[in-house]
Scaffold this motif. Sequence first.
Motif, PDB file in Angstrom:
ATOM      1  N   CYS A   8       1.044  -1.317   0.012  1.00 45.05           N
ATOM      2  CA  CYS A   8       0.502  -0.308   0.004  1.00 45.05           C
ATOM      3  C   CYS A   8       0.845   0.886   0.300  1.00 45.05           C
ATOM      4  O   CYS A   8       1.585   1.054   1.075  1.00 45.05           O
ATOM      5  CB  CYS A   8      -0.496   0.324   1.228  1.00 45.05           C
ATOM      6  SG  CYS A   8      -2.506  -1.111   1.425  1.00 45.05           S
ATOM      7  N   THR A   9       0.855   1.965  -0.760  1.00 46.63           N
ATOM      8  CA  THR A   9       1.732   2.748  -1.506  1.00 46.63           C
ATOM      9  C   THR A   9       1.636   4.329  -0.172  1.00 46.63           C
ATOM     10  O   THR A   9       2.323   5.081  -0.254  1.00 46.63           O
ATOM     11  CB  THR A   9       1.471   3.739  -3.031  1.00 46.63           C
ATOM     12  OG1 THR A   9       0.144   4.039  -3.081  1.00 46.63           O
ATOM     13  CG2 THR A   9       1.912   2.403  -3.659  1.00 46.63           C
ATOM     14  N   TRP A  69      -0.552   6.360   3.473  1.00 44.79           N
ATOM     15  CA  TRP A  69      -1.780   5.739   4.594  1.00 44.79           C
ATOM     16  C   TRP A  69      -2.446   7.187   4.749  1.00 44.79           C
ATOM     17  O   TRP A  69      -1.906   7.981   4.067  1.00 44.79           O
ATOM     18  CB  TRP A  69      -0.530   5.431   5.808  1.00 44.79           C
ATOM     19  CG  TRP A  69      -1.349   5.157   6.537  1.00 44.79           C
ATOM     20  CD1 TRP A  69      -1.337   3.573   7.291  1.00 44.79           C
ATOM     21  CD2 TRP A  69      -1.925   6.092   8.578  1.00 44.79           C
ATOM     22  NE1 TRP A  69      -2.063   3.370   8.308  1.00 44.79           N
ATOM     23  CE2 TRP A  69      -1.994   5.237   9.251  1.00 44.79           C
ATOM     24  CE3 TRP A  69      -1.446   6.935   8.656  1.00 44.79           C
ATOM     25  CZ2 TRP A  69      -2.523   5.261  10.312  1.00 44.79           C
ATOM     26  CZ3 TRP A  69      -1.793   8.092   9.804  1.00 44.79           C
ATOM     27  CH2 TRP A  69      -2.250   6.393  10.453  1.00 44.79           C
ATOM     28  N   ARG A  73      -4.852   5.291   4.279  1.00 46.75           N
ATOM     29  CA  ARG A  73      -5.637   4.413   3.157  1.00 46.75           C
ATOM     30  C   ARG A  73      -4.671   3.507   2.368  1.00 46.75           C
ATOM     31  O   ARG A  73      -3.123   4.086   2.708  1.00 46.75           O
ATOM     32  CB  ARG A  73      -6.149   5.875   1.140  1.00 46.75           C
ATOM     33  CG  ARG A  73      -7.193   6.298   1.775  1.00 46.75           C
ATOM     34  CD  ARG A  73      -7.293   7.871   0.757  1.00 46.75           C
ATOM     35  NE  ARG A  73      -9.224   8.266   0.826  1.00 46.75           N
ATOM     36  CZ  ARG A  73      -9.889   7.196   0.204  1.00 46.75           C
ATOM     37  NH1 ARG A  73      -9.820   6.476  -0.602  1.00 46.75           N
ATOM     38  NH2 ARG A  73     -11.319   7.735   0.865  1.00 46.75           N
ATOM     39  N   CYS A  74      -4.792   2.946   1.311  1.00 51.79           N
ATOM     40  CA  CYS A  74      -3.540   1.729   0.773  1.00 51.79           C
ATOM     41  C   CYS A  74      -3.368   2.609  -0.650  1.00 51.79           C
ATOM     42  O   CYS A  74      -1.960   3.033  -0.719  1.00 51.79           O
ATOM     43  CB  CYS A  74      -4.620   0.915   0.358  1.00 51.79           C
ATOM     44  SG  CYS A  74      -3.634  -0.429  -0.245  1.00 51.79           S
ATOM     45  N   THR A  75      -4.085   3.559  -1.747  1.00 54.56           N
ATOM     46  CA  THR A  75      -3.600   4.229  -2.545  1.00 54.56           C
ATOM     47  C   THR A  75      -4.418   5.829  -2.510  1.00 54.56           C
ATOM     48  O   THR A  75      -4.959   6.025  -1.163  1.00 54.56           O
ATOM     49  CB  THR A  75      -3.823   3.725  -3.694  1.00 54.56           C
ATOM     50  OG1 THR A  75      -5.353   3.796  -4.333  1.00 54.56           O
ATOM     51  CG2 THR A  75      -3.700   1.873  -4.199  1.00 54.56           C
ATOM     52  N   THR A 102      -8.951   0.306   0.057  1.00 51.56           N
ATOM     53  CA  THR A 102      -8.220  -0.863  -0.466  1.00 51.56           C
ATOM     54  C   THR A 102      -7.586  -1.256  -1.217  1.00 51.56           C
ATOM     55  O   THR A 102      -7.347  -0.740  -2.271  1.00 51.56           O
ATOM     56  CB  THR A 102      -9.374  -1.946  -0.253  1.00 51.56           C
ATOM     57  OG1 THR A 102     -10.149  -1.558  -2.021  1.00 51.56           O
ATOM     58  CG2 THR A 102     -10.851  -1.703   1.075  1.00 51.56           C
ATOM     59  N   PRO A 103      -6.691  -2.365  -1.201  1.00 54.33           N
ATOM     60  CA  PRO A 103      -5.628  -2.823  -2.264  1.00 54.33           C
ATOM     61  C   PRO A 103      -6.074  -2.934  -4.038  1.00 54.33           C
ATOM     62  O   PRO A 103      -7.377  -3.415  -3.532  1.00 54.33           O
ATOM     63  CB  PRO A 103      -4.821  -3.639  -2.268  1.00 54.33           C
ATOM     64  CG  PRO A 103      -5.622  -4.415  -1.234  1.00 54.33           C
ATOM     65  CD  PRO A 103      -6.448  -3.224  -0.049  1.00 54.33           C
ATOM     66  N   MET A 116      -1.971  -3.890  -7.648  1.00 53.83           N
ATOM     67  CA  MET A 116      -0.993  -3.508  -6.802  1.00 53.83           C
ATOM     68  C   MET A 116      -0.912  -5.428  -6.643  1.00 53.83           C
ATOM     69  O   MET A 116       0.248  -5.921  -6.092  1.00 53.83           O
ATOM     70  CB  MET A 116      -1.517  -2.993  -5.439  1.00 53.83           C
ATOM     71  CG  MET A 116      -2.049  -1.687  -5.751  1.00 53.83           C
ATOM     72  SD  MET A 116      -2.973  -0.839  -4.295  1.00 53.83           S
ATOM     73  CE  MET A 116      -1.861  -0.530  -3.185  1.00 53.83           C
ATOM     74  N   GLY A 145       0.576  -5.182  -2.520  1.00 50.39           N
ATOM     75  CA  GLY A 145      -1.137  -5.053  -2.034  1.00 50.39           C
ATOM     76  C   GLY A 145      -1.984  -5.733  -0.917  1.00 50.39           C
ATOM     77  O   GLY A 145      -2.524  -4.821   0.076  1.00 50.39           O
ATOM     78  N   GLU A 197      -0.271  -6.300   2.608  1.00 43.89           N
ATOM     79  CA  GLU A 197       0.640  -5.495   3.357  1.00 43.89           C
ATOM     80  C   GLU A 197      -0.986  -4.758   4.426  1.00 43.89           C
ATOM     81  O   GLU A 197      -1.718  -4.671   5.513  1.00 43.89           O
ATOM     82  CB  GLU A 197       0.743  -4.113   3.198  1.00 43.89           C
ATOM     83  CG  GLU A 197       0.573  -2.560   2.962  1.00 43.89           C
ATOM     84  CD  GLU A 197       1.598  -2.417   4.654  1.00 43.89           C
ATOM     85  OE1 GLU A 197       1.412  -1.243   5.087  1.00 43.89           O
ATOM     86  OE2 GLU A 197       2.246  -3.132   5.032  1.00 43.89           O
ATOM     87  N   PHE A 198      -2.561  -4.916   3.263  1.00 42.87           N
ATOM     88  CA  PHE A 198      -3.547  -4.959   3.299  1.00 42.87           C
ATOM     89  C   PHE A 198      -4.051  -5.288   4.592  1.00 42.87           C
ATOM     90  O   PHE A 198      -4.511  -5.340   5.635  1.00 42.87           O
ATOM     91  CB  PHE A 198      -4.592  -4.054   2.198  1.00 42.87           C
ATOM     92  CG  PHE A 198      -5.891  -4.036   3.027  1.00 42.87           C
ATOM     93  CD1 PHE A 198      -6.074  -2.949   3.064  1.00 42.87           C
ATOM     94  CD2 PHE A 198      -7.060  -4.378   2.717  1.00 42.87           C
ATOM     95  CE1 PHE A 198      -7.436  -2.103   3.474  1.00 42.87           C
ATOM     96  CE2 PHE A 198      -8.624  -4.089   3.275  1.00 42.87           C
ATOM     97  CZ  PHE A 198      -8.395  -2.606   3.355  1.00 42.87           C
TER      98      PHE A 198
END
Length: 329
Positions: free
Chosen positions: A54-55, A57, A59-61, A66-67, A71, A75, A78-79
């Motif tokens: 997830c790139t 925070w 949020r994931c993006t 969510t991923p 991803m 993704g 990490e999520f």
Amino acid sequence: MDAVPTTTPFSLLAERWQPSAAVVKRAAFAALVMSVVIVVTGGAVRLTASGLGCTTWPRCTDESLTPTAEMGFHGVVEFTNRMLTYVLSAAVGWAILAARCHRPRRRGLTKLGWAQFWLVMSNAVLGGITVLTGLNPYTVALHLIAAMALVWVATLMWERSKEGDGPARPLVAEPIKRLSYVLVGVIGLLVAAGTLVTGAGHHPGTPKDNKMVPRIPLDYDRLAQAHADLAFVSIGLAVAVIFVFAAVKAPPAARARSRELLIGLLLQGVIGFVQYFTDVPELLVGLHMLGATLVWIAALRIPLALRTREDTPTPTEAPAARAPQAAAV
């Protein structure tokens, strides 16, 4: 005029639910188990190179909570670790409520539960900073140390749930108690040194061809040697503690826990040496992280076995004890 007790959601729940002592113990143990799980899954994020799955925070993006399909596996890993924080929070919440609603109320346990809650929240923020700083190795190390602090408090709450709420009464002389504190301190340094080895090591948390992730600018081999030296010191001190406890006839629980710690340290040493000479494979590193957490718990439980706490009289018991005196007057 007597003050009217303040009504809160917790007090209302306590009127309808009074969990048994066994339920309180199970709740505290569940919180401890989840604190260990979150350490291991956090390690899995790094070892699967999913640290930036997830790139951003929280949020994931930038566009999605969510991923996304693009991803892929990283993704999801990490999520998933982020979502486990909610499971951990639920376990801690159960422990808080169980301690608060038990009769008599376990105020000390409730405070330890809230301490876990705030550690979880602060570590979640620290995890977000770790992502936003591109897996800076110092924030990664601090993230792990904060997780070990959570394990510490969770262990204390679990052990306290099996005791009374009276004042602690030592079962050994003061020098023996201090020796146990020294042992815990050395094990803590051993764990902290391991985070530095991680920060300079082979698993930055992203694919190996990613040159953007910084590493701690210290020689990896020297850090690993320092970590090994602390392991030897820890093993020697653990052996000394076993002999001292036997000589002074320390409580059986303390002697058993010191032996458990030594076994854990020896197993950790074997895993550590094997992983070092086999180019630190991911599976062994994951086992080493789990072992470090269990060794930390084993060390923390030793001083707790050197004292005891009795139950304090409940408010309903105190007047009964004074009743004969009142009648005499």
